[in-house]
Design a protein around this motif. Structure first.
Motif, short mmCIF file in Angstrom:
data_model
loop_
_atom_site.label_atom_id
_atom_site.label_comp_id
_atom_site.label_asym_id
_atom_site.label_seq_id
_atom_site.Cartn_x
_atom_site.Cartn_y
_atom_site.Cartn_z
N GLY A 149 -3.78 -23.51 -32.47
CA GLY A 149 -3.26 -22.64 -33.53
C GLY A 149 -3.61 -23.18 -34.91
N MET A 150 -3.47 -24.48 -35.09
CA MET A 150 -3.83 -25.10 -36.36
C MET A 150 -5.33 -25.00 -36.62
SD MET A 150 -1.45 -28.54 -36.30
CE MET A 150 -1.95 -29.06 -37.94
N LEU A 151 -6.14 -25.15 -35.56
CA LEU A 151 -7.59 -25.08 -35.70
C LEU A 151 -8.02 -23.69 -36.16
CD1 LEU A 151 -10.35 -26.50 -35.24
CD2 LEU A 151 -10.29 -25.60 -32.90
N GLU A 152 -7.46 -22.66 -35.55
CA GLU A 152 -7.82 -21.30 -35.94
C GLU A 152 -7.36 -20.98 -37.36
OE1 GLU A 152 -6.26 -18.70 -32.98
OE2 GLU A 152 -7.61 -19.40 -31.40
N LYS A 153 -6.20 -21.47 -37.73
CA LYS A 153 -5.65 -21.18 -39.05
C LYS A 153 -6.40 -21.93 -40.15
CE LYS A 153 -1.30 -21.20 -41.65
NZ LYS A 153 0.16 -21.51 -41.59
N ARG A 154 -6.72 -23.20 -39.90
CA ARG A 154 -7.32 -24.03 -40.94
C ARG A 154 -8.83 -23.84 -41.08
NH1 ARG A 154 -4.50 -28.62 -42.72
NH2 ARG A 154 -6.41 -28.99 -43.92
N SER A 155 -9.52 -23.65 -39.95
CA SER A 155 -10.99 -23.59 -40.03
C SER A 155 -11.58 -22.29 -39.51
CB SER A 155 -11.59 -24.76 -39.23
OG SER A 155 -11.36 -24.58 -37.84
N GLY A 156 -10.77 -21.47 -38.89
CA GLY A 156 -11.28 -20.22 -38.33
C GLY A 156 -12.10 -20.42 -37.07
N SER A 157 -12.11 -21.63 -36.53
CA SER A 157 -12.89 -21.93 -35.32
C SER A 157 -12.14 -21.46 -34.08
CB SER A 157 -13.16 -23.43 -35.21
OG SER A 157 -13.87 -23.88 -36.34
N HIS A 158 -12.89 -21.02 -33.09
CA HIS A 158 -12.30 -20.56 -31.84
C HIS A 158 -12.95 -21.32 -30.69
CE1 HIS A 158 -10.25 -17.12 -33.74
NE2 HIS A 158 -11.34 -17.03 -34.49
N ILE A 159 -12.15 -21.69 -29.71
CA ILE A 159 -12.65 -22.34 -28.51
C ILE A 159 -12.48 -21.39 -27.34
CG2 ILE A 159 -12.39 -24.32 -26.96
CD1 ILE A 159 -11.25 -25.92 -29.24
N THR A 160 -13.53 -21.18 -26.60
CA THR A 160 -13.42 -20.32 -25.42
C THR A 160 -12.79 -21.10 -24.27
OG1 THR A 160 -15.59 -20.90 -24.51
CG2 THR A 160 -15.50 -19.10 -26.13
N PHE A 161 -12.36 -20.34 -23.27
CA PHE A 161 -11.72 -20.97 -22.11
C PHE A 161 -12.65 -21.99 -21.46
CE2 PHE A 161 -10.91 -21.29 -17.56
CZ PHE A 161 -9.54 -21.53 -17.52
N PHE A 162 -13.91 -21.62 -21.28
CA PHE A 162 -14.84 -22.50 -20.57
C PHE A 162 -15.31 -23.66 -21.44
CE2 PHE A 162 -15.10 -18.74 -17.85
CZ PHE A 162 -14.90 -19.35 -16.62
N GLN A 163 -15.35 -23.49 -22.76
CA GLN A 163 -15.65 -24.62 -23.63
C GLN A 163 -14.61 -25.72 -23.45
OE1 GLN A 163 -15.88 -22.61 -27.46
NE2 GLN A 163 -18.06 -23.08 -27.63
N TRP A 164 -13.35 -25.31 -23.41
CA TRP A 164 -12.27 -26.27 -23.18
C TRP A 164 -12.32 -26.80 -21.76
CZ3 TRP A 164 -7.93 -27.59 -26.43
CH2 TRP A 164 -7.03 -28.45 -25.80
N PHE A 165 -12.48 -25.90 -20.80
CA PHE A 165 -12.37 -26.26 -19.38
C PHE A 165 -13.40 -27.32 -18.99
CE2 PHE A 165 -13.43 -25.61 -14.88
CZ PHE A 165 -12.17 -25.79 -14.32
N ARG A 166 -14.61 -27.24 -19.53
CA ARG A 166 -15.66 -28.18 -19.13
C ARG A 166 -15.25 -29.63 -19.40
NH1 ARG A 166 -19.38 -24.09 -20.80
NH2 ARG A 166 -19.35 -24.88 -22.94
N ILE A 167 -14.80 -29.91 -20.61
CA ILE A 167 -14.41 -31.27 -20.93
C ILE A 167 -12.99 -31.56 -20.46
CG2 ILE A 167 -13.72 -30.57 -23.27
CD1 ILE A 167 -15.04 -34.02 -22.10
N GLY A 168 -12.10 -30.55 -20.49
CA GLY A 168 -10.72 -30.76 -20.07
C GLY A 168 -10.60 -31.11 -18.60
N ALA A 169 -11.30 -30.35 -17.75
CA ALA A 169 -11.25 -30.63 -16.32
C ALA A 169 -11.90 -31.96 -16.00
CB ALA A 169 -11.95 -29.50 -15.55
#
Length: 581
Positions: free
Chosen positions: A429-449
């Motif tokens: 939420g802070m990332l979207e508000k401060r920089s307008g950047s968006h992370i897709t589900f799979f962008q997160w999932f690759r490194i998160g998993a």
């Protein structure tokens, strides 16, 4: 993502379709269980619990309302009564969290978190790898001391500040910090609400966390840092280039401001020291286990509110998240219904049937199930459901490895998806508000998993390696668990059985680690059912007690005829007072 506004603005069609899925899942759980192995009350408890799970998935903004309705169903169907509701709602955990939230609010006022941020920015010979390594480790350790959400808020603010000055995309740095924060939240009781809940249910002390969980968390943290530094190596090289250019212009990363941090440092130090010393204090004053632990944040919060009287109301009304705490209280009560209706025994029976009593199977199984569940559902829900099951399993196996597997699974599993933990949601939420950047589900999932698999492997292997060194704590066992039909086997398991002692002329069978000449045979029977009884080896130098006693000893399964094929080698006993006396 879990978003209050999204739930409120959902179309009527979407609401109805999701409600249909929720209702279908609840009915399937209730009817399926009722037609197979559960009675009516057990089926109702399962249906309501599944309903709350799907409610948090589909109606995050309405989760508290769904919990209210679920509790009403349990009361009206007589699956839960009011005294049991009060017992199961874990008010001691809620009050602990209230106290910690007040302390965090005071630390924010006193500039403690700003001071931490300033220390990181002022590091000499700064590089991209050094910056994010120190930031990620600081975020993880800060989560241990306060909580994961507070930690990620302040660390994210620092990352945005630095990336703005270097004209960098903050996304990889936010990802590294939040992944490490979730890992760090498993280090102590204070890092995550599941920590204090597991500590309370498992009767674990602060020292237990520091001895067993904290070192494994550190190893998993360094592994996670190493993985993420390699994964984002290109972005870190870009950091170094931009930093070199900025320093060449005579500019700094951030203005350094003098912060009066000493009062905040004193407050957090005294709080942690008081929590850390709770076990010896309880022994010194003859108090119940974890009683000092649970009231320490309230004592510290009370002193803070006296010293900062003008901010006391603000701390209670604004810093304490009453919405979440009330949801937790109702959730704990609903999960307690699984124990009250003995669903936990059914689940433990099937777990034991599938995994046996082997820690080598149960530890990774519990970790994987809780990690996958926590990736999509609030981890408190899964922990609340699993705690009664582990309490049942602890009757025939060492419980410490199981509690730690649940803790690591619930905390590390939050890294798998972007909705896996509250820290993830806050950071995004802070990332979207401060920089307008968006992370897709799979962008997160690759490194998160990937990071979860690595950290989880470290935790599971570490637990299995340490399991022989962990003490076999005495578990309270009921006579129902000793019936042959339960399928449980005991191999010198340390237990506590409550019942009546009467002499017996039956010979004792051959037992492990046992000197027959030092014992005589007695009959230990249930206080409620005289037919429920086992043989026990009673020390010759100890008199037989009258009335009901709590008997402590080592339980062994032997080849005896009848319903109760177990023998207890007694170590000590204590009389049990009747209710009201």
């Amino acid at each position: 993502m879990h978003d209050e506004a999204a739930s409120a603005s959902m179309s009527v069609k979407a609401l109805l379709s999701r409600f249909g899925i929720l209702l279908a899942a609840s009915l399937a759980a209730g009817l399926g269980g009722g037609l197979t192995v559960l009675d009516s009350h057990q089926a109702t408890a399962c249906a309501v619990f599944v309903g709350i799970i799907f409610g948090t998935l589909f109606f995050w903004g309405f989760r508290l309302a769904i919990a209210f309705l679920g509790l009403a169903v349990l009361i009206f169907t007589n699956s839960l009564n009011i005294p049991q509701f009060v017992t199961s709602s874990s008010l001691e955990v809620i009050l602990f969290l209230v106290g910690m939230m007040v302390i965090v609010g005071a630390l924010r006022d006193l500039g403690f978190f700003t001071w931490i941020v300033q220390l990181i920015v002022a590091m000499p010979n700064l590089t991209g790898r050094k910056f994010i390594t120190v930031t990620a480790i600081a975020s993880a350790l800060l989560a241990c001391a306060v909580d994961e959400v507070t930690s990620i808020i302040f660390v994210s603010t620092l990352i945005f500040q630095v990336c703005d000055r270097l004209k960098l995309n903050p996304t990889p740095y936010i990802l590294i910090a939040v992944l490490c924060t979730n890992v760090g939240s498993a280090g102590t009781m204070m890092g995550n609400p599941v920590g204090i809940y597991i500590g309370t249910k498992g009767m674990l002390t602060f020292g237990d966390f520091m001895l067993w969980a904290f070192p494994l968390m550190l190893v998993a943290l360094f592994a996670t840092v190493g993985l993420t530094l390699f994964y984002f190596r290109r972005q870190l090289r870009e950091f170094d280039v931009q930093l070199k250019d900025r320093l060449a212009q005579g500019l700094t990363l951030a203005p350094l401001v003098k912060v009066p941090y000493k009062q905040g440092l004193l407050l957090i130090t005294l709080t942690i020291l008081a929590i850390a010393s709770h076990h010896p204090l309880e022994n010194l004053f003859g108090l119940a286990k974890n009683s000092v632990l649970l009231i320490t944040p309230l004592v510290c919060a009370g002193i803070v509110m006296i010293l900062k009287q003008n901010r006391a109301r603000h701390y209670i009304e604004q810093e304490v998240d009453w919405w979440t705490l009330l949801f937790f209280m109702l959730l704990f009560a609903v999960a307690g219904t699984l124990e009250y209706t003995h669903v936990d025994r059914v689940m433990a029976h099937y777990f034991t049937g599938a995994c046996g009593n082997s820690a080598g199977i149960l530890v990774p199984f519990i970790f994987v199930v809780s990690a996958i569940g926590s990736a999509f559902i609030d981890n408190v829900i899964f922990v609340a459901a699993f705690c009664p099951v582990i309490e049942q399993l602890s009757g025939s196996i060492k419980d410490l490895p199981l509690w730690w597997a649940l803790l690591f699974g619930a905390c590390f599993g939050g890294n798998i998806t972007m909705i896996g933990s509250t820290a993830n949601i806050v950071a995004l939420g802070m990332l979207e508000k401060r920089s307008g950047s968006h992370i897709t589900f799979f962008q997160w999932f690759r490194i998160g998993a990937l990071s979860t698999v690595l950290a989880g492997t470290v935790a599971v292997v570490g637990l299995l390696f340490l399991e022989p060194l962990m003490p076999d704590r005495h578990a309270s066992v009921k006579f129902e668990a000793l019936q042959r039909a339960s399928g449980k086997n005991f191999d010198n398991k340390n237990v506590i059985l409550t019942g009546r002692i009467t002499p017996s002329t039956a010979p004792l069978p051959v037992l492990k680690e046992f000197t027959p000449s030092a014992y005589r045979t007695v009959r230990l029977s249930s206080a409620e059912d005289a037919e429920a009884a086992i043989l026990a080896a009673w020390p010759l130098d100890t008199e037989l007690p009258a009335g009901i006693s709590a008997v402590q000893g080592r339980l062994q399964t032997v080849d005896l005829p009848g319903k109760y094929p177990h023998v207890l080698i007694v170590e000590q006993s204590a009389p049990v007072k009747a209710a009201g006396k």
